[in-house]
Write a protein that holds these residues in place. Sequence first.
Motif, PDB file in Angstrom:
ATOM      1  N   SER A  54      99.229 -37.911  55.849  1.00 15.21           N
ATOM      2  CA  SER A  54      98.198 -37.755  56.755  1.00 15.21           C
ATOM      3  C   SER A  54      97.175 -38.516  56.387  1.00 15.21           C
ATOM      4  CB  SER A  54      97.769 -36.383  56.537  1.00 15.21           C
ATOM      5  OG  SER A  54      96.637 -35.844  57.473  1.00 15.21           O
ATOM      6  N   PRO A  55      97.163 -39.668  56.884  1.00 17.13           N
ATOM      7  CA  PRO A  55      95.916 -40.789  56.352  1.00 17.13           C
ATOM      8  C   PRO A  55      94.498 -40.372  56.580  1.00 17.13           C
ATOM      9  CG  PRO A  55      97.953 -41.865  57.691  1.00 17.13           C
ATOM     10  CD  PRO A  55      97.996 -40.363  57.649  1.00 17.13           C
ATOM     11  N   GLU A  56      94.674 -39.638  58.004  1.00 13.15           N
ATOM     12  CA  GLU A  56      93.170 -39.294  58.420  1.00 13.15           C
ATOM     13  C   GLU A  56      92.624 -38.211  57.355  1.00 13.15           C
ATOM     14  OE1 GLU A  56      90.758 -36.981  62.032  1.00 13.15           O
ATOM     15  OE2 GLU A  56      92.906 -37.636  62.425  1.00 13.15           O
ATOM     16  N   ASN A  57      93.489 -37.201  56.961  1.00 14.38           N
ATOM     17  CA  ASN A  57      92.922 -36.167  55.966  1.00 14.38           C
ATOM     18  C   ASN A  57      92.652 -36.870  54.529  1.00 14.38           C
ATOM     19  OD1 ASN A  57      92.743 -33.502  57.305  1.00 14.38           O
ATOM     20  ND2 ASN A  57      94.694 -34.068  57.946  1.00 14.38           N
ATOM     21  N   TRP A  58      93.530 -37.741  54.243  1.00 13.03           N
ATOM     22  CA  TRP A  58      93.383 -38.495  52.963  1.00 13.03           C
ATOM     23  C   TRP A  58      92.241 -39.264  52.759  1.00 13.03           C
ATOM     24  CZ3 TRP A  58      95.684 -39.116  48.099  1.00 13.03           C
ATOM     25  CH2 TRP A  58      95.284 -40.110  47.402  1.00 13.03           C
ATOM     26  N   ASN A  59      91.852 -39.845  53.851  1.00  8.64           N
ATOM     27  CA  ASN A  59      90.454 -40.602  53.920  1.00  8.64           C
ATOM     28  C   ASN A  59      89.291 -39.642  53.821  1.00  8.64           C
ATOM     29  OD1 ASN A  59      91.917 -43.170  53.982  1.00  8.64           O
ATOM     30  ND2 ASN A  59      91.875 -43.048  56.145  1.00  8.64           N
ATOM     31  N   ALA A  60      89.548 -38.500  54.598  1.00  7.97           N
ATOM     32  CA  ALA A  60      88.295 -37.501  54.828  1.00  7.97           C
ATOM     33  C   ALA A  60      88.105 -36.927  53.373  1.00  7.97           C
ATOM     34  CB  ALA A  60      88.547 -36.343  55.913  1.00  7.97           C
ATOM     35  N   ALA A  61      89.210 -36.575  52.626  1.00  3.26           N
ATOM     36  CA  ALA A  61      89.273 -35.856  51.310  1.00  3.26           C
ATOM     37  C   ALA A  61      88.617 -36.692  50.384  1.00  3.26           C
ATOM     38  CB  ALA A  61      90.691 -35.340  51.189  1.00  3.26           C
TER      39      ALA A  61
END
Length: 619
Positions: A417-424
Motif C-alpha cells: 500500500s504505497p499511499e498508506n506507506w507514504n502517509a505513515a
Amino acid sequence: MSQMHPEDWKPQGVDDLEPRALDALRQTEKSVLVTAGAGAGKTEFLAQKATYLLQTGLCRSPRRILAISFKRDAARNLAERVAKRCPPEQARRFNSYTFDAFGKSLVDRFRAAVPEPYRPPADYRIVMPRRQDYADFLDAREFRGVNADQFERAIARARLPVADQGTALQRAVAAYWHAQYNDQDDALLSFPMVNRLVELLIRQNPSILRALHLTFPVVFLDEFQDTTFAQFQLLRRAFDGSGAIFTAVGDDKQRIMVWAGAMPNAFAQFEQHFAAERISLISNWRSHEDLVRIQHVIASRIDPNVEEPEARADRLVDGDVAAIWEFETQDEESDCLAQWIEREVQSGNVEPHNVAVLVRMRANEVEDQLALAFENRGLRLRNVARNVGDIAIQDLLGEDLTQILLRLIRLGATARSPENWNAALLDLQFLKALDLADEMGQQHLQERLQRFVREMRRTLKGLDPVPESAAEAAQAALDFIGLEVLRQAFPSYQRQLDFDRVWTGFTLLLQESLQHAETWSGALDEFEGLGQIALMTIHKSKGLEFHTVIFYGLDNQTWWSLTPDRTEELNSFFVAFTRAKQRAFFTLCLERGQPVAWIENLLAPPGVLRINLADFVDD
C-alpha cells in the motif's frame, strides 16, 4: 531549505488557480476577505496561500500560520493539503485548529494562569448543553424573568468575572458558572465557556498575548460567515495591535448558523475592523453546468446581486440531474429510494459511498425509517451522526489519532500500500519533528516503519478478524507510535479524558466494523465507510461533496420553517443542493407533509420538476 522568490512561485499540486484567487493569494500587505460560492475551492485556496507564504519565506521561520476552521475534518483536510505541498519543516509551521480546539489548547496549556475562581481543574470535562438543559437550570434556580435563548447567548458573550448581582440575567450567568464548577463531581465546561476563559486568560496575562503576537503573524479564517460574536471578540482580543494579516474566506449564501449565535453581518464587520480588501471567486470546480445553473437560481433568490459562477466540472451522467421525488407513504419512499440506489450502484453509475442522504435534523429517526429497506436491497446505510461511545462517527473519522492508527493498521492488513506507506512516513516525520535534511534520521525512520509493518502483519495474521481482536490490533499500532509522543505532537490528547474519548470511540467502531467484514482489510474499509451510503444532517455536510445527493423530507412538516421570509432556511436548502457534484434530488412524502409550493415554483423554470419515482423505478 532554500526559499523560492515570490515571483517564481507557482500553484502546487493543481493545474492552475483562477486569476482572482491568485490576486487574493499574493495579497500579503493587508487583510483579505475572499467570498467564494459553493465548489469554488476555498480550502484549496487557503492551502495554496499557506504554501506560498511558507515556500517564499514571506512567513519567516520560526513564525507560524494559524488556521481556524469550524469543523474538525475541515481543519484536518487543510493541514493535510499543506503537508502534501510543503516539506515537513515548513508544514510544521502551519497550525490548523477548529475554533473550539484552539481555545481549548490555550486553556489546557496555560490553565495555571487563569485567574481564580475561574481556573478549571486539570480533569474538567467538556459538555454540550442543549437548550432544554439551560431551561431546566433556570427553572430549578427560579430565574423566572430569563428565557433559555437569552441565557445561552449571555453565557457565550459574558465578560469574566461575572458579578453575582445586578439583573436577573447577570445573576443567572454567575450562578451557572458556579454550578458548573461546584455542583458535580467534575467541573463541566462548554465550548462557549472555554471561549470566555481564553478571553479572560489573555486579557489578564500580557505575556501570553505577546507570545501569540510573536508566533502568528498570519491568520486564516475558514467559513467566516459562521463566526459568532464571542469568537470575533476573541480574535480581536488576541490579535488587535499585533500587525497580523488575516485571510478570511466564506460564503454569505451558506450562513446557516445564526441560530447558534453566528453574526448576521460577519463580512461587513470583518471588512470594517481589519480594513480588508474583498475579492470574490467565481469558479465552481465541483458541479457541472446544468447543476450550477440551478444553484444560481437559488443563489439569486438569496442575493439578487450575486455573480453567476463559471462551471468547471464535466457532466458524467445521463437523465435527470435534479428533481423532487414524490411518494404516497413513507414505506414507499424507503423502498423506492433503496431500489433506485441499488440500480444505480449495480449499473456502475455510482459507488455507494459517493451517495449521501441529507436530512434537516433527527438523523437517528431517519436511519430507523430507511435501514431495513436498504438492507433488503443489499445496501448499507451509515448514520455518521451516531455516537460510538461519546463521539460521533463523523467527528471520530476527523481525529488525528484515527487517521494515524488507520494508516498503520492498513499497512499490516495489505500486502502493498504505497499511499498508506507514504502517509505513515509523513506521520512519523511529523511526530518525531525530523528534519528532511537529516538523511540518517530518515533512513532510521524508514527501517523502523519496515520493522513495524512486518510485525503488524504477523500480529494480524495471528488474530482472527472478529470484534474481540479490535483492541489488540489498535493497541499494537498505538504502542508503535507511543502515547507520550502522540500527546507531545497533539496537545488535544494531553488530558486523559480527551484521549480516552477518541481511543474508546476508535476501538468501538473497529469492533463494529469487524462484525461486517471477513478480512482485516474489509473491516478497515467498513470503518472508513467505503461501500456505505452516508446519512447526515445538512449542517454536518458543509464542506463535503458527493456524486449524488438525496435530501430526505422536502415537505412543510419536516421543513416547516422553510418560508420565503426566513433567509437562513433558504441558505440551508442551498447548502444541501450544492453538496452534489453530478445529481441532487429531494424526496416529498405526502403521508408526512405537503409540498413547499414556493420552493417548487422557484425551481421549476430551470427544470427541477416533481415526479413520481415509484413509476420510474418500477419500469
